[in-house]
Design a protein around this motif. Structure first.
Motif, PDB file in Angstrom:
ATOM      1  N   GLN A 140     -53.931 -28.108 -17.225  1.00  0.00           N
ATOM      2  CA  GLN A 140     -55.007 -27.488 -17.998  1.00  0.00           C
ATOM      3  C   GLN A 140     -56.373 -27.914 -17.483  1.00  0.00           C
ATOM      4  O   GLN A 140     -57.282 -27.100 -17.369  1.00  0.00           O
ATOM      5  N   GLN A 141     -56.527 -29.180 -17.125  1.00  0.00           N
ATOM      6  CA  GLN A 141     -57.802 -29.662 -16.598  1.00  0.00           C
ATOM      7  C   GLN A 141     -58.115 -28.996 -15.255  1.00  0.00           C
ATOM      8  O   GLN A 141     -59.243 -28.576 -15.011  1.00  0.00           O
ATOM      9  N   LEU A 142     -57.109 -28.887 -14.381  1.00  0.00           N
ATOM     10  CA  LEU A 142     -57.303 -28.217 -13.094  1.00  0.00           C
ATOM     11  C   LEU A 142     -57.679 -26.751 -13.301  1.00  0.00           C
ATOM     12  O   LEU A 142     -58.573 -26.230 -12.619  1.00  0.00           O
ATOM     13  N   ALA A 143     -57.028 -26.088 -14.251  1.00  0.00           N
ATOM     14  CA  ALA A 143     -57.329 -24.686 -14.542  1.00  0.00           C
ATOM     15  C   ALA A 143     -58.755 -24.532 -15.068  1.00  0.00           C
ATOM     16  O   ALA A 143     -59.485 -23.626 -14.647  1.00  0.00           O
ATOM     17  N   THR A 144     -59.143 -25.420 -15.958  1.00  0.00           N
ATOM     18  CA  THR A 144     -60.496 -25.365 -16.517  1.00  0.00           C
ATOM     19  C   THR A 144     -61.535 -25.556 -15.420  1.00  0.00           C
ATOM     20  O   THR A 144     -62.510 -24.802 -15.335  1.00  0.00           O
ATOM     21  N   GLU A 145     -61.312 -26.538 -14.561  1.00  0.00           N
ATOM     22  CA  GLU A 145     -62.260 -26.793 -13.476  1.00  0.00           C
ATOM     23  C   GLU A 145     -62.281 -25.668 -12.459  1.00  0.00           C
ATOM     24  O   GLU A 145     -63.268 -25.484 -11.759  1.00  0.00           O
ATOM     25  N   ASP A 146     -61.195 -24.898 -12.379  1.00  0.00           N
ATOM     26  CA  ASP A 146     -61.121 -23.783 -11.441  1.00  0.00           C
ATOM     27  C   ASP A 146     -61.573 -22.469 -12.080  1.00  0.00           C
ATOM     28  O   ASP A 146     -61.429 -21.413 -11.484  1.00  0.00           O
ATOM     29  N   GLY A 147     -62.079 -22.529 -13.309  1.00  0.00           N
ATOM     30  CA  GLY A 147     -62.653 -21.360 -13.954  1.00  0.00           C
ATOM     31  C   GLY A 147     -61.661 -20.471 -14.682  1.00  0.00           C
ATOM     32  O   GLY A 147     -62.005 -19.360 -15.071  1.00  0.00           O
ATOM     33  N   ILE A 148     -60.449 -20.928 -14.898  1.00  0.00           N
ATOM     34  CA  ILE A 148     -59.446 -20.104 -15.567  1.00  0.00           C
ATOM     35  C   ILE A 148     -59.524 -20.230 -17.076  1.00  0.00           C
ATOM     36  O   ILE A 148     -59.328 -19.270 -17.797  1.00  0.00           O
ATOM     37  N   GLY A 149     -59.807 -21.405 -17.572  1.00  0.00           N
ATOM     38  CA  GLY A 149     -59.849 -21.596 -19.014  1.00  0.00           C
ATOM     39  C   GLY A 149     -58.485 -21.954 -19.567  1.00  0.00           C
ATOM     40  O   GLY A 149     -57.677 -22.587 -18.890  1.00  0.00           O
ATOM     41  N   GLU A 150     -58.202 -21.518 -20.781  1.00  0.00           N
ATOM     42  CA  GLU A 150     -56.954 -21.875 -21.461  1.00  0.00           C
ATOM     43  C   GLU A 150     -55.764 -21.177 -20.812  1.00  0.00           C
ATOM     44  O   GLU A 150     -55.771 -19.966 -20.614  1.00  0.00           O
ATOM     45  N   LEU A 151     -54.743 -21.960 -20.481  1.00  0.00           N
ATOM     46  CA  LEU A 151     -53.544 -21.403 -19.862  1.00  0.00           C
ATOM     47  C   LEU A 151     -52.675 -20.716 -20.913  1.00  0.00           C
ATOM     48  O   LEU A 151     -52.420 -21.270 -21.976  1.00  0.00           O
ATOM     49  N   THR A 152     -52.234 -19.500 -20.589  1.00  0.00           N
ATOM     50  CA  THR A 152     -51.390 -18.717 -21.486  1.00  0.00           C
ATOM     51  C   THR A 152     -49.924 -18.917 -21.122  1.00  0.00           C
ATOM     52  O   THR A 152     -49.590 -19.552 -20.110  1.00  0.00           O
ATOM     53  N   GLU A 153     -49.037 -18.326 -21.913  1.00  0.00           N
ATOM     54  CA  GLU A 153     -47.605 -18.393 -21.622  1.00  0.00           C
ATOM     55  C   GLU A 153     -47.297 -17.800 -20.245  1.00  0.00           C
ATOM     56  O   GLU A 153     -46.444 -18.309 -19.518  1.00  0.00           O
ATOM     57  N   GLN A 154     -47.995 -16.738 -19.882  1.00  0.00           N
ATOM     58  CA  GLN A 154     -47.766 -16.134 -18.562  1.00  0.00           C
ATOM     59  C   GLN A 154     -48.214 -17.072 -17.442  1.00  0.00           C
ATOM     60  O   GLN A 154     -47.547 -17.165 -16.411  1.00  0.00           O
ATOM     61  N   HIS A 155     -49.327 -17.767 -17.622  1.00  0.00           N
ATOM     62  CA  HIS A 155     -49.750 -18.769 -16.639  1.00  0.00           C
ATOM     63  C   HIS A 155     -48.644 -19.803 -16.454  1.00  0.00           C
ATOM     64  O   HIS A 155     -48.276 -20.140 -15.331  1.00  0.00           O
ATOM     65  N   TRP A 156     -48.113 -20.303 -17.591  1.00  0.00           N
ATOM     66  CA  TRP A 156     -47.080 -21.335 -17.523  1.00  0.00           C
ATOM     67  C   TRP A 156     -45.823 -20.825 -16.837  1.00  0.00           C
ATOM     68  O   TRP A 156     -45.165 -21.565 -16.102  1.00  0.00           O
ATOM     69  N   ASP A 157     -45.481 -19.549 -17.062  1.00  0.00           N
ATOM     70  CA  ASP A 157     -44.318 -18.971 -16.386  1.00  0.00           C
ATOM     71  C   ASP A 157     -44.485 -19.045 -14.873  1.00  0.00           C
ATOM     72  O   ASP A 157     -43.570 -19.440 -14.146  1.00  0.00           O
ATOM     73  N   VAL A 158     -45.667 -18.667 -14.390  1.00  0.00           N
ATOM     74  CA  VAL A 158     -45.931 -18.700 -12.946  1.00  0.00           C
ATOM     75  C   VAL A 158     -45.930 -20.143 -12.444  1.00  0.00           C
ATOM     76  O   VAL A 158     -45.304 -20.455 -11.422  1.00  0.00           O
ATOM     77  N   LEU A 159     -46.619 -21.020 -13.143  1.00  0.00           N
ATOM     78  CA  LEU A 159     -46.701 -22.420 -12.717  1.00  0.00           C
ATOM     79  C   LEU A 159     -45.323 -23.074 -12.670  1.00  0.00           C
ATOM     80  O   LEU A 159     -44.990 -23.771 -11.706  1.00  0.00           O
ATOM     81  N   ASN A 160     -44.521 -22.849 -13.694  1.00  0.00           N
ATOM     82  CA  ASN A 160     -43.177 -23.429 -13.712  1.00  0.00           C
ATOM     83  C   ASN A 160     -42.297 -22.851 -12.610  1.00  0.00           C
ATOM     84  O   ASN A 160     -41.512 -23.569 -11.989  1.00  0.00           O
ATOM     85  N   TYR A 161     -42.436 -21.558 -12.342  1.00  0.00           N
ATOM     86  CA  TYR A 161     -41.696 -20.930 -11.244  1.00  0.00           C
ATOM     87  C   TYR A 161     -42.087 -21.576  -9.910  1.00  0.00           C
ATOM     88  O   TYR A 161     -41.219 -21.929  -9.104  1.00  0.00           O
ATOM     89  N   LEU A 162     -43.388 -21.744  -9.680  1.00  0.00           N
ATOM     90  CA  LEU A 162     -43.846 -22.351  -8.420  1.00  0.00           C
ATOM     91  C   LEU A 162     -43.313 -23.769  -8.265  1.00  0.00           C
ATOM     92  O   LEU A 162     -42.865 -24.160  -7.183  1.00  0.00           O
ATOM     93  N   ARG A 163     -43.339 -24.545  -9.336  1.00  0.00           N
ATOM     94  CA  ARG A 163     -42.829 -25.917  -9.282  1.00  0.00           C
ATOM     95  C   ARG A 163     -41.314 -25.945  -9.044  1.00  0.00           C
ATOM     96  O   ARG A 163     -40.833 -26.732  -8.239  1.00  0.00           O
ATOM     97  N   GLU A 164     -40.597 -25.086  -9.732  1.00  0.00           N
ATOM     98  CA  GLU A 164     -39.144 -25.034  -9.534  1.00  0.00           C
ATOM     99  C   GLU A 164     -38.796 -24.669  -8.094  1.00  0.00           C
ATOM    100  O   GLU A 164     -37.896 -25.262  -7.496  1.00  0.00           O
ATOM    101  N   GLU A 165     -39.496 -23.690  -7.539  1.00  0.00           N
ATOM    102  CA  GLU A 165     -39.233 -23.276  -6.160  1.00  0.00           C
ATOM    103  C   GLU A 165     -39.527 -24.421  -5.187  1.00  0.00           C
ATOM    104  O   GLU A 165     -38.758 -24.667  -4.269  1.00  0.00           O
ATOM    105  N   TYR A 166     -40.625 -25.104  -5.404  1.00  0.00           N
ATOM    106  CA  TYR A 166     -41.011 -26.184  -4.492  1.00  0.00           C
ATOM    107  C   TYR A 166     -40.048 -27.374  -4.606  1.00  0.00           C
ATOM    108  O   TYR A 166     -39.551 -27.882  -3.602  1.00  0.00           O
ATOM    109  N   ILE A 167     -39.783 -27.795  -5.818  1.00  0.00           N
ATOM    110  CA  ILE A 167     -38.984 -29.001  -6.047  1.00  0.00           C
ATOM    111  C   ILE A 167     -37.494 -28.760  -5.774  1.00  0.00           C
ATOM    112  O   ILE A 167     -36.833 -29.598  -5.179  1.00  0.00           O
ATOM    113  N   ASN A 168     -36.987 -27.602  -6.179  1.00  0.00           N
ATOM    114  CA  ASN A 168     -35.551 -27.350  -6.077  1.00  0.00           C
ATOM    115  C   ASN A 168     -35.128 -26.581  -4.828  1.00  0.00           C
ATOM    116  O   ASN A 168     -33.939 -26.395  -4.607  1.00  0.00           O
TER     117      ASN A 168
END
Length: 114
Positions: free
Chosen positions: A30-58
């Motif tokens: 959330q802090q990175l998003a705020t500093e990057d001008g996105i603001g409050e992360l929505t459920e759709q943001h979290w879906d993308v972020l979690n997908y990216l992390r899963e792909e990278y880690i797994n």
């Protein structure tokens, strides 16, 4: 560069990516998003972020290109008419780059985004 979150210092690279991906959590994102001008992360943001992390880690450090992100989110959101514009509305500086940054993952070295 560094972030201060709840009395903890989180080290960043010169370009604002996390030095240690294990420092990532929802508050850091959330802090990175705020500093990057996105603001409050929505459920759709979290879906993308979690997908990216899963792909990278797994998947051995896989950093999906935008077409793969678009396909995965279209399946997840049951929206067959999802377009790249929908992802850019979430991450205006490119889902495959800005998304990686907010997901606490290393910067991609590939050129292009699609």
């Amino acid at each position: 560069m560094a972030l201060e979150i709840n009395g903890k210092t989180i080290e960043l690279t010169e370009t604002g990516y996390l030095v240690d991906l294990n420092d990532w959590d929802q508050e850091v994102a959330q802090q990175l998003a705020t500093e990057d001008g996105i603001g409050e992360l929505t459920e759709q943001h979290w879906d993308v972020l979690n997908y990216l992390r899963e792909e990278y880690i797994n998947n051995n450090g896989n950093q999906p290109m935008e077409r793969a992100i678009l396909k995965a989110m279209a399946e997840k959101w049951d929206n067959k008419k999802l377009s790249s514009k929908d992802l850019y509305n979430l991450f205006p500086r490119a889902p495959s780059k800005q998304g990686l940054k907010i997901a606490g993952l290393p910067a991609t070295n590939r050129k292009g985004g699609y």
